[in-house]
Scaffold this motif. Structure first.
Motif, PDB file in Angstrom:
ATOM      1  N   VAL A  64       0.841  -1.201   0.000  1.00 39.41           N
ATOM      2  CA  VAL A  64       0.000   0.000   0.000  1.00 39.41           C
ATOM      3  C   VAL A  64       0.879   1.254   0.000  1.00 39.41           C
ATOM      4  O   VAL A  64       1.854   1.350   0.750  1.00 39.41           O
ATOM      5  N   GLN A  65       0.523   2.223  -0.853  1.00 41.37           N
ATOM      6  CA  GLN A  65       1.205   3.508  -0.888  1.00 41.37           C
ATOM      7  C   GLN A  65       0.155   4.618  -0.924  1.00 41.37           C
ATOM      8  O   GLN A  65      -0.846   4.501  -1.630  1.00 41.37           O
ATOM      9  N   THR A  66       0.390   5.669  -0.156  1.00 39.27           N
ATOM     10  CA  THR A  66      -0.541   6.803  -0.129  1.00 39.27           C
ATOM     11  C   THR A  66       0.240   8.099  -0.298  1.00 39.27           C
ATOM     12  O   THR A  66       1.424   8.184   0.036  1.00 39.27           O
ATOM     13  N   TYR A  74      -4.028  10.153  -3.012  1.00 39.61           N
ATOM     14  CA  TYR A  74      -3.757   9.048  -3.923  1.00 39.61           C
ATOM     15  C   TYR A  74      -3.537   7.766  -3.118  1.00 39.61           C
ATOM     16  O   TYR A  74      -2.882   7.788  -2.068  1.00 39.61           O
ATOM     17  N   PHE A  75      -4.083   6.662  -3.626  1.00 37.00           N
ATOM     18  CA  PHE A  75      -3.953   5.358  -2.966  1.00 37.00           C
ATOM     19  C   PHE A  75      -3.619   4.307  -4.015  1.00 37.00           C
ATOM     20  O   PHE A  75      -4.175   4.308  -5.120  1.00 37.00           O
ATOM     21  N   SER A  76      -2.692   3.414  -3.679  1.00 36.73           N
ATOM     22  CA  SER A  76      -2.444   2.243  -4.520  1.00 36.73           C
ATOM     23  C   SER A  76      -2.178   1.045  -3.628  1.00 36.73           C
ATOM     24  O   SER A  76      -1.580   1.180  -2.546  1.00 36.73           O
ATOM     25  N   GLY A  77      -2.642  -0.103  -4.080  1.00 36.30           N
ATOM     26  CA  GLY A  77      -2.436  -1.338  -3.321  1.00 36.30           C
ATOM     27  C   GLY A  77      -2.637  -2.537  -4.221  1.00 36.30           C
ATOM     28  O   GLY A  77      -3.213  -2.431  -5.313  1.00 36.30           O
ATOM     29  N   GLU A  78      -2.171  -3.675  -3.779  1.00 37.76           N
ATOM     30  CA  GLU A  78      -2.263  -4.903  -4.566  1.00 37.76           C
ATOM     31  C   GLU A  78      -3.122  -5.944  -3.863  1.00 37.76           C
ATOM     32  O   GLU A  78      -3.126  -6.033  -2.638  1.00 37.76           O
ATOM     33  N   ILE A  79      -3.851  -6.721  -4.667  1.00 39.96           N
ATOM     34  CA  ILE A  79      -4.553  -7.912  -4.192  1.00 39.96           C
ATOM     35  C   ILE A  79      -3.868  -9.102  -4.849  1.00 39.96           C
ATOM     36  O   ILE A  79      -3.887  -9.229  -6.070  1.00 39.96           O
ATOM     37  N   ASN A  80      -3.254  -9.959  -4.051  1.00 40.66           N
ATOM     38  CA  ASN A  80      -2.487 -11.068  -4.605  1.00 40.66           C
ATOM     39  C   ASN A  80      -3.266 -12.374  -4.459  1.00 40.66           C
ATOM     40  O   ASN A  80      -3.692 -12.736  -3.372  1.00 40.66           O
ATOM     41  N   ILE A 100      -4.635  -1.984  -7.728  1.00 40.84           N
ATOM     42  CA  ILE A 100      -5.744  -1.043  -7.546  1.00 40.84           C
ATOM     43  C   ILE A 100      -5.190   0.358  -7.303  1.00 40.84           C
ATOM     44  O   ILE A 100      -4.302   0.554  -6.457  1.00 40.84           O
ATOM     45  N   GLY A 101      -5.686   1.331  -8.038  1.00 39.12           N
ATOM     46  CA  GLY A 101      -5.306   2.719  -7.813  1.00 39.12           C
ATOM     47  C   GLY A 101      -6.546   3.568  -7.573  1.00 39.12           C
ATOM     48  O   GLY A 101      -7.602   3.311  -8.153  1.00 39.12           O
ATOM     49  N   ALA A 102      -6.427   4.577  -6.720  1.00 39.51           N
ATOM     50  CA  ALA A 102      -7.565   5.469  -6.455  1.00 39.51           C
ATOM     51  C   ALA A 102      -7.063   6.897  -6.282  1.00 39.51           C
ATOM     52  O   ALA A 102      -6.007   7.130  -5.690  1.00 39.51           O
ATOM     53  N   LYS A 103      -7.839   7.831  -6.821  1.00 43.51           N
ATOM     54  CA  LYS A 103      -7.559   9.255  -6.658  1.00 43.51           C
ATOM     55  C   LYS A 103      -8.814   9.903  -6.087  1.00 43.51           C
ATOM     56  O   LYS A 103      -9.895   9.815  -6.672  1.00 43.51           O
ATOM     57  N   LEU A 104      -8.683  10.546  -4.934  1.00 45.42           N
ATOM     58  CA  LEU A 104      -9.814  11.177  -4.254  1.00 45.42           C
ATOM     59  C   LEU A 104      -9.610  12.689  -4.300  1.00 45.42           C
ATOM     60  O   LEU A 104      -8.630  13.202  -3.758  1.00 45.42           O
ATOM     61  N   SER A 105     -10.521  13.385  -4.947  1.00 44.76           N
ATOM     62  CA  SER A 105     -10.396  14.836  -5.075  1.00 44.76           C
ATOM     63  C   SER A 105     -10.914  15.519  -3.813  1.00 44.76           C
ATOM     64  O   SER A 105     -12.026  15.235  -3.344  1.00 44.76           O
ATOM     65  N   ASP A 108     -13.718  18.709  -5.382  1.00 43.51           N
ATOM     66  CA  ASP A 108     -15.065  18.362  -5.851  1.00 43.51           C
ATOM     67  C   ASP A 108     -15.563  17.023  -5.321  1.00 43.51           C
ATOM     68  O   ASP A 108     -16.633  16.561  -5.685  1.00 43.51           O
ATOM     69  N   GLU A 109     -14.770  16.383  -4.433  1.00 48.99           N
ATOM     70  CA  GLU A 109     -15.160  15.133  -3.775  1.00 48.99           C
ATOM     71  C   GLU A 109     -15.584  14.055  -4.776  1.00 48.99           C
ATOM     72  O   GLU A 109     -16.610  13.396  -4.615  1.00 48.99           O
ATOM     73  N   THR A 110     -14.781  13.883  -5.825  1.00 42.60           N
ATOM     74  CA  THR A 110     -14.994  12.821  -6.801  1.00 42.60           C
ATOM     75  C   THR A 110     -13.979  11.709  -6.576  1.00 42.60           C
ATOM     76  O   THR A 110     -12.984  11.881  -5.862  1.00 42.60           O
ATOM     77  N   ILE A 111     -14.244  10.559  -7.205  1.00 44.85           N
ATOM     78  CA  ILE A 111     -13.419   9.370  -7.022  1.00 44.85           C
ATOM     79  C   ILE A 111     -13.042   8.819  -8.390  1.00 44.85           C
ATOM     80  O   ILE A 111     -13.912   8.671  -9.262  1.00 44.85           O
ATOM     81  N   GLU A 112     -11.778   8.496  -8.585  1.00 44.96           N
ATOM     82  CA  GLU A 112     -11.329   7.789  -9.782  1.00 44.96           C
ATOM     83  C   GLU A 112     -10.632   6.508  -9.338  1.00 44.96           C
ATOM     84  O   GLU A 112      -9.759   6.546  -8.464  1.00 44.96           O
ATOM     85  N   ILE A 113     -11.023   5.370  -9.956  1.00 42.49           N
ATOM     86  CA  ILE A 113     -10.464   4.071  -9.577  1.00 42.49           C
ATOM     87  C   ILE A 113      -9.968   3.356 -10.826  1.00 42.49           C
ATOM     88  O   ILE A 113     -10.650   3.349 -11.856  1.00 42.49           O
ATOM     89  N   SER A 114      -8.796   2.743 -10.722  1.00 47.94           N
ATOM     90  CA  SER A 114      -8.279   1.921 -11.812  1.00 47.94           C
ATOM     91  C   SER A 114      -8.023   0.510 -11.300  1.00 47.94           C
ATOM     92  O   SER A 114      -7.675   0.315 -10.131  1.00 47.94           O
ATOM     93  N   ASN A 115      -8.210  -0.473 -12.191  1.00 53.59           N
ATOM     94  CA  ASN A 115      -8.022  -1.883 -11.857  1.00 53.59           C
ATOM     95  C   ASN A 115      -7.180  -2.515 -12.954  1.00 53.59           C
ATOM     96  O   ASN A 115      -7.600  -2.589 -14.105  1.00 53.59           O
TER      97      ASN A 115
END
Length: 381
Positions: A64-66, A74-80, A100-105, A108-115
């Motif tokens: 996990v990295q923040t 910004y958040f990133s983590g792995e599911i193994n 998994i990556g996530a960006k929390l604004s 404007d309190e929006t969420i972006e997620i990548s898989n």
């Protein structure tokens, strides 16, 4: 004759169905058992608090990295999945990871997620999502809203029994399927809890400025969407002081004048030692923080008996005291603070409730829910 033939056909179909089920069901049962028993206590499902569930969800991520750049978290983590007994022979001995990556604004309190699915070092699947957020003031419900306008209630999803297993229950089905609703909620909540930063206030060497230290930079009654999620999960979002402030009688009188007109009128206190000063560890904060602090065994101060009671009941306890071994509910006592100045004994204190457990009415730790202005003089025995 037709009826007899029809009966034979139906019976044959039923027998065929039963034979298929006898073959399929043991495989499904075995696969579910293999997944569900891996690092999961199934007896706990459905009984965990939000905070405990989030902790279990967090444990599913590795590496996990923040990061916080002031505008976004910004958040990133792995599911193994490599340690699982995968049913698919194609990936049985492969190293399978979801990145998994996530960006929390913050603005404007929006969420972006990548898989991103990686198998044996090769990127084989990628998807991304964007969500807005919504908070219902009347019902206190928290929603994420997808690009089609469909809303998902975050706390309802956390209430689901198998939410802690959400990544592993789908592992044997398909690594390439889109993220499920449960998985998206899990990512959002874990990212919020992991990346929300508590700002530490600068310490002041001037005692007369202690009141300013408790008030400066605090927006009364204002909560971000991310803060509401964290509070619902039992976390503390109050602004920590770099050094505790002693709640002297003089300071407490001024604190009361400010607090009685505030929504966020609560102070989170440190360990109460003997008849010494009450140490305040955080700036003025919300009821939700005070409630969570009591759940963790901490003490609080607020301006009124009603606010003091609310903290205790909100944390799931009964306000009261134990007097000569007998519990007395909704009854207060006074804590005594005593010290010497120029050879003169000074005594003052605050009325407060203890937190009593429901049913048995026993004291929960050393919780004090103090309230009001200080009272001078030694307490009556």
């Amino acid at each position: 004759m037709k009826k007899q033939k029809r009966g034979i056909i139906i019976a044959s179909c039923v027998m065929a169905l039963l034979m298929c089920l006898s073959i399929i069901l043991p495989s499904i049962s075995n696969s579910q058992h293999q997944l569900a028993t891996r690092n999961i206590n199934t007896e706990e499902l459905g009984t965990l608090s939000y905070e405990e569930k989030v902790d279990k969800l967090s444990e599913q991520f590795s590496n996990v990295q923040t990061e916080n750049d002031g505008d976004n978290y910004y958040f990133s983590g792995e599911i193994n999945y490599s340690e699982l007994d995968l049913l698919s022979t194609e990936y049985e001995d492969s190293e399978v990871t979801k990145n998994i990556g996530a960006k929390l604004s913050s603005s404007d309190e929006t969420i972006e997620i990548s898989n991103d699915v990686v198998i044996d070092g090769e990127h084989v699947f990628n998807e991304s999502f964007k969500f807005s957020t919504e908070y219902d003031e009347e019902t206190e419900e928290l929603f994420i809203v997808d690009e089609n306008g469909d809303k998902v209630n975050i706390l309802d999803e956390l209430n689901e029994e198998n939410v802690e297993e959400c990544f592993f229950l789908t592992a044997a089905i398909s690594f390439f399927a889109a993220l499920t609703v449960k998985q998206v909620v899990a990512i959002v909540v874990v990212a919020v809890v992991a990346t929300t930063v508590i700002v530490v206030a600068e310490n002041s060497d001037v005692i007369s400025r202690d009141l300013d230290r408790l008030l400066s930079g605090v927006k009364d009654g204002v909560k971000s969407f991310w803060e509401r999620i964290k509070l619902a999960c039992g976390k503390i979002t109050a602004i920590a002081l770099s050094a505790a402030v002693s709640l002297t009688a003089e300071l407490a009188t001024e604190v009361y004048k400010k607090a009685k007109n505030r929504k966020d009128c609560y102070l989170l206190c440190g360990t109460i030692t003997g008849n010494g000063f009450i140490p305040v560890k955080y700036k003025f904060t919300s009821y939700e923080n005070a409630r969570n602090w009591i759940k963790k065994g901490g003490s609080v101060w607020s301006p009124f008996s009603s606010t003091a009671e609310k903290c205790v009941t909100g944390a799931g306890f009964v306000p009261g005291i134990i007097k000569r071994g007998v519990p007395e509910v909704y009854v207060t006592e006074r804590h005594n603070i005593s010290f010497m100045i120029n050879g003169q004994q000074i005594d003052y204190g605050f009325y407060h409730y203890h937190a009593l457990t429901k049913g048995s009415l026993k004291k929960y730790g050393a919780v004090h829910s103090f309230f009001g202005q200080p009272f001078s003089g030694a307490p009556v025995a």
